[in-house]
Design a protein around this motif. Structure first.
Motif, mmCIF file in Angstrom:
data_model
loop_
_atom_site.group_PDB
_atom_site.id
_atom_site.type_symbol
_atom_site.label_atom_id
_atom_site.label_comp_id
_atom_site.label_asym_id
_atom_site.label_seq_id
_atom_site.Cartn_x
_atom_site.Cartn_y
_atom_site.Cartn_z
ATOM 1 N N ALA A 193 -4.958 6.864 2.601
ATOM 2 C CA ALA A 193 -3.651 7.254 3.126
ATOM 3 C C ALA A 193 -3.580 8.772 3.183
ATOM 4 O O ALA A 193 -4.141 9.462 2.324
ATOM 5 N N GLN A 233 -5.625 10.317 -0.128
ATOM 6 C CA GLN A 233 -5.381 9.478 -1.290
ATOM 7 C C GLN A 233 -5.899 8.066 -1.018
ATOM 8 O O GLN A 233 -6.114 7.674 0.133
ATOM 9 N N CYS A 234 -6.088 7.311 -2.085
ATOM 10 C CA CYS A 234 -6.701 5.989 -1.946
ATOM 11 C C CYS A 234 -5.951 4.971 -2.807
ATOM 12 O O CYS A 234 -6.421 4.582 -3.880
ATOM 13 N N PRO A 235 -4.770 4.534 -2.343
ATOM 14 C CA PRO A 235 -4.021 3.538 -3.121
ATOM 15 C C PRO A 235 -4.738 2.195 -3.145
ATOM 16 O O PRO A 235 -5.404 1.808 -2.183
ATOM 17 N N ALA A 263 1.138 4.258 -2.498
ATOM 18 C CA ALA A 263 0.686 5.579 -2.042
ATOM 19 C C ALA A 263 1.692 6.674 -2.365
ATOM 20 O O ALA A 263 1.302 7.780 -2.767
ATOM 21 N N LEU A 266 -1.387 5.117 7.056
ATOM 22 C CA LEU A 266 -2.207 4.192 6.279
ATOM 23 C C LEU A 266 -3.381 3.794 7.166
ATOM 24 O O LEU A 266 -3.207 3.142 8.196
ATOM 25 N N TYR A 318 0.827 -1.211 0.000
ATOM 26 C CA TYR A 318 0.000 0.000 0.000
ATOM 27 C C TYR A 318 0.863 1.262 0.000
ATOM 28 O O TYR A 318 0.599 2.208 -0.755
#
Length: 378
Positions: free
Chosen positions: A200, A188-190, A109, A147, A105
């Motif tokens: 994140a 953000q959205c990994p 990210a 995270l 992740y």
């Protein structure tokens, strides 16, 4: 003579011992391998099986064999950072899986931010595998990346950012400052490989030392006064801050505290009559407090909720609150108690004077703090 083997993480020669797991672990009867990798990974434990003979859990071995060199290095460095911060870890296959999943992740990210040549490591400050904190390092700067737990509502994270920005904009309290991604968004959205999306957030680094780690000589009366002012300003912001309709945070309210007291009353059939009487008295006194004060905004609002000395950075002589994962709606007295209980009587006097430069305290605040201390230790 100590036995030797290759460290399962970094492959250097290390000493090991087979023993029962530490008392604080979930099952002290489990056999474990204690690995003493002093130069690289420090010390950690691996769950073992004893049938037909003691050996590291084969599920751990199989999982480690599936990792590439970069992932193994990440596990090794994560273990070292945790140990260097006083965190002891017994690894099973699931915890290792959490770590490596987080690696995927975070690797995804960092590409979502305007950061180049980034290296990352777990902070080693706490070991919350569900909400892991990472340090990001570039050639000339450091950042932190949180995270967030799978399933966390985006509004919970937006609410945290909203409050952090209000602390700076309305009270000049330096705290975590969110960094926007390449698309300008703070969150953000990994979603690496086939993994489910997770949120994140990245924050600017605050240089300094935690209040907990600060040398005694630097815990001056002036710093204690500034801490009181800081908490007073935080609560002053909370008292007047207009909240958007999507704002959502936990409530440490009357129902929450009452449930805590009731759980203590019914938790142990061996509780003595004297202890039951104390708990009943506590319940009555808290009910009286609520009847008098309720949840009006002058006593109840947004609080940090974990304002311990390790969650305050002293940077250039100024205290900066960090780690607001637990913040929510609660009684201001709770924040005041959480921090002030670490001070001497003289320091508390200075702290309360600093607080009252910003906000008044009730005349009976010592009695109210004593009440909340009884609740805290339940």
């Amino acid at each position: 003579m100590a036995e030797k083997m290759s460290c399962p993480f970094c492959q250097t020669q290390v000493e090991y011992a087979i023993e029962n797991s530490p008392d604080w672990y979930r099952d002290p009867s489990l056999p474990v391998y204690r690995i003493d990798c002093h130069d690289k990974c420090r010390q950690y434990w691996l769950e073992a099986i004893s049938d037909p003979h003691p050996q590291i859990d084969p599920a751990i071995v199989t999982f480690l064999d599936s990792l590439n060199d970069e992932q193994r290095t990440f596990v090794s460095e994560s273990t070292r950072h945790a140990c260097d911060n006083g965190i002891l870890i017994v690894y099973n296959r699931n915890i290792l899986q959490y770590l490596v999943t987080d690696w995927h992740y975070v690797k995804a990210a960092v590409t979502l931010y305007e950061l180049n040549n980034v290296s990352f490591q777990i902070s080693g400050i706490g070991f919350d595998v569900a909400n892991m904190l990472f340090f990001l390092d570039t050639a000339d700067a450091r950042f932190t990346l949180r995270l967030h737990r799978a399933g966390t509502s985006i509004h919970e994270i937006r609410s945290k950012i909203y409050w952090l920005q209000a602390l700076w904009n309305e009270a000049s309290i330096r705290t975590l400052s969110p960094v926007p991604g390449r698309d300008g968004e703070m969150i953000q959205c990994p979603s690496p490989n086939d993994l489910s999306p997770r949120y994140a957030t990245v924050y600017d680094w605050i240089p300094g030392e935690t209040l907990h780690g600060l040398p005694a000589a630097e815990k001056t009366p002036e710093l204690i006064r500034k801490l009181g002012i800081m908490v007073g300003r935080m609560h002053a912001v909370s008292e007047t801050l207009e909240l958007p309709n999507w704002f959502t945070r936990p409530r440490y309210d009357t129902d929450w505290i009452t449930a805590k007291i009731e759980a203590a009353l019914g938790s142990d059939t061996d509780t003595s009559a004297e202890e039951l009487a104390k708990l009943s008295s506590l319940s009555l006194r808290f009910s009286q407090f609520v009847a008098e004060h309720g949840e009006e905004r002058d006593v109840f609002g947004l609080i940090h909720s974990d304002l311990e000395p390790h969650n305050i950075i002293v940077s250039d002589g100024q205290p900066c609150p960090i780690d607001v994962m637990e913040f929510g709606f609660g009684y201001y007295l709770s924040d005041i108690l959480t921090l002030s209980r670490h001070f001497s009587e003289d320091e508390q006097t200075i702290f309360f004077e600093g607080y009252q430069e910003i906000r008044a305290l009730p005349t009976d605040y010592p009695q109210q703090l004593a009440l909340f201390e009884e609740i805290r230790v339940l």
